[in-house]
Enzyme design. Structure first.
Site, PDB file in Angstrom:
ATOM      1  N   ASP A  48      50.236  -4.286  25.175  1.00 56.58           N
ATOM      2  CA  ASP A  48      50.831  -3.772  26.412  1.00 56.58           C
ATOM      3  C   ASP A  48      49.728  -3.376  27.393  1.00 56.58           C
ATOM      4  O   ASP A  48      48.944  -2.472  27.121  1.00 56.58           O
ATOM      5  CB  ASP A  48      51.720  -2.560  26.100  1.00 56.58           C
ATOM      6  CG  ASP A  48      52.402  -2.050  27.353  1.00 56.58           C
ATOM      7  OD1 ASP A  48      53.297  -2.752  27.852  1.00 56.58           O
ATOM      8  OD2 ASP A  48      52.030  -0.961  27.838  1.00 56.58           O
ATOM      9  N   TYR A  84      45.766   0.318  34.586  1.00 58.44           N
ATOM     10  CA  TYR A  84      44.954   0.913  33.515  1.00 58.44           C
ATOM     11  C   TYR A  84      43.460   0.622  33.702  1.00 58.44           C
ATOM     12  O   TYR A  84      42.628   1.185  32.991  1.00 58.44           O
ATOM     13  CB  TYR A  84      45.396   0.400  32.137  1.00 58.44           C
ATOM     14  CG  TYR A  84      46.846   0.672  31.789  1.00 58.44           C
ATOM     15  CD1 TYR A  84      47.614   1.575  32.521  1.00 58.44           C
ATOM     16  CD2 TYR A  84      47.460   0.020  30.723  1.00 58.44           C
ATOM     17  CE1 TYR A  84      48.948   1.799  32.206  1.00 58.44           C
ATOM     18  CE2 TYR A  84      48.781   0.251  30.398  1.00 58.44           C
ATOM     19  CZ  TYR A  84      49.533   1.133  31.150  1.00 58.44           C
ATOM     20  OH  TYR A  84      50.849   1.345  30.823  1.00 58.44           O
ATOM     21  N   LYS A 126      51.868  -5.179  34.207  1.00 57.55           N
ATOM     22  CA  LYS A 126      52.737  -4.463  35.145  1.00 57.55           C
ATOM     23  C   LYS A 126      52.206  -4.540  36.575  1.00 57.55           C
ATOM     24  O   LYS A 126      50.998  -4.471  36.798  1.00 57.55           O
ATOM     25  CB  LYS A 126      52.881  -2.990  34.729  1.00 57.55           C
ATOM     26  CG  LYS A 126      53.283  -2.829  33.267  1.00 57.55           C
ATOM     27  CD  LYS A 126      53.398  -1.381  32.827  1.00 57.55           C
ATOM     28  CE  LYS A 126      53.533  -1.283  31.326  1.00 57.55           C
ATOM     29  NZ  LYS A 126      52.258  -1.433  30.619  1.00 57.55           N
ATOM     30  N   HIS A 134      55.973  -1.478  37.548  1.00 57.14           N
ATOM     31  CA  HIS A 134      55.468  -0.319  36.796  1.00 57.14           C
ATOM     32  C   HIS A 134      56.247   0.955  37.097  1.00 57.14           C
ATOM     33  O   HIS A 134      56.506   1.758  36.182  1.00 57.14           O
ATOM     34  CB  HIS A 134      53.985  -0.132  37.131  1.00 57.14           C
ATOM     35  CG  HIS A 134      53.207   0.595  36.087  1.00 57.14           C
ATOM     36  ND1 HIS A 134      51.874   0.345  35.845  1.00 57.14           N
ATOM     37  CD2 HIS A 134      53.553   1.579  35.210  1.00 57.14           C
ATOM     38  CE1 HIS A 134      51.444   1.141  34.868  1.00 57.14           C
ATOM     39  NE2 HIS A 134      52.437   1.895  34.481  1.00 57.14           N
TER      40      HIS A 134
END
Length: 313
Positions: A46, A51, A80, A113
């Protein structure tokens, strides 16, 4: 117990995935490589643009493929769309950036997201939030699905109301809603909505994000009911929390960069939580840990947490 669930596209989604949120560049690549390589390893990773570690994940994936540990088609990779890229023209560009970083031609799942749009290039904070147009963003997501660059599309952090609003306009229904879910925040209303509409619920922070400064430490893994169940079953509290999620019917995405915990988090298939202990887990007092107050401003788009989550808080 099923190692996979089936999405409304017909595709299988592995029931345990490796989360990469707050896995620092410098360690996330090793974590991904280790997770896929361990015996009967992870097949679900994931990721997200936000990130800031997808490039390193991509390097690790290339190493896995080059060494013949796994093939691309063996893996389920999620990413995302970040809040600053909601404009329809920005959606394909954002995915292209993710595909380049991950060194792959497609993702198995691409999610919006947050149901929150931010000014292009803006940093975090309520002053960056602008009114969203989810139907327009979703139509751009659908084009990525049509093109095969995203094998499935879905959302993250959507309440049942926001999901219902999306379903009313979607040509391609969302396959997944990825949300916070664990024994201390069980998402009963949302789970029921997803189940009745063929949407798979996927759980981020299934251990309560113990490494995150912004949530209460130990809320899940030190909860007396979770600890007691773990002692009775001869398992760790983390394994109980993950197994609970799988028995509830959703995939779980534990994040770890520690090799022993990466392995232990996958040991959730050849045992189950018996009915009496499962019932005790369902009686836990509920508390949402990840509230996203950084999107809320009394003068802004979302004036309260209740408005952001449509009362599901």
């Amino acid at each position: 117990m099923a190692r996979h669930f089936v999405l409304n596209t017909g595709a299988p989604i592995p029931s345990v995935g490796l989360g990469t949120w707050q896995a620092d560049p410098g360690v996330v690549g090793d974590a991904v490589y280790t997770a896929i390589k361990v015996a009967v390893g992870y097949r679900h990773i994931d990721c997200a643009q936000a990130y800031n570690n997808e490039k390193e994940v991509g390097i690790a994936l290339k190493k896995v493929f080059d060494e013949g540990i796994a093939k691309r088609e063996d893996l389920f990779i999620t990413s995302k769309l970040w809040n600053t890229n909601h404009a329809p023209e920005d959606v394909p560009v954002a995915l292209e950036g993710t595909l380049n970083n991950l060194q792959t031609d497609y993702v198995d799942l691409y999610l919006i997201h947050w149901p929150v749009r931010m000014k292009k290039g803006a940093g975090f904070g309520p002053q960056s939030v602008i009114p969203s147009d989810i139907p327009a963003t979703w139509a751009a997501m659908e084009k990525l699905y049509d093109a095969g660059k995203a094998r499935a599309i879905g959302v993250s952090n959507f309440s049942s109301k926001k999901l219902a609003d999306l379903l009313a306009v979607a040509r391609v229904p969302p396959a997944v809603d990825q949300v916070e879910c664990h024994p201390v925040w069980q998402q009963a209303k949302l789970r029921e909505f997803c189940a009745s509409n063929g949407i798979h619920l996927s759980a981020y922070s299934p251990l309560g994000s113990p490494g995150t400064g912004m949530v209460k430490a130990g809320a899940v893994l030190e909860h007396p009911v979770v600890v007691s169940a773990a002692e009775k079953l001869g398992k760790t509290p983390a394994q109980v929390a993950l197994r609970w999620g799988i028995q509830m019917g959703h995939s779980v995405l534990p994040k770890s960069t520690n090799e022993e915990r990466i392995k232990a988090n996958l040991d959730v298939f050849d045992w189950s939580i018996p009915d009496d202990l499962f019932a005790k887990l369902s009686e836990i007092e509920q508390e949402k840990l990840i509230r996203a107050g950084f999107f809320v401003d009394p003068e802004g788009v979302f004036k309260s947490l209740e408005e952001l989550w449509d009362g599901e808080i």
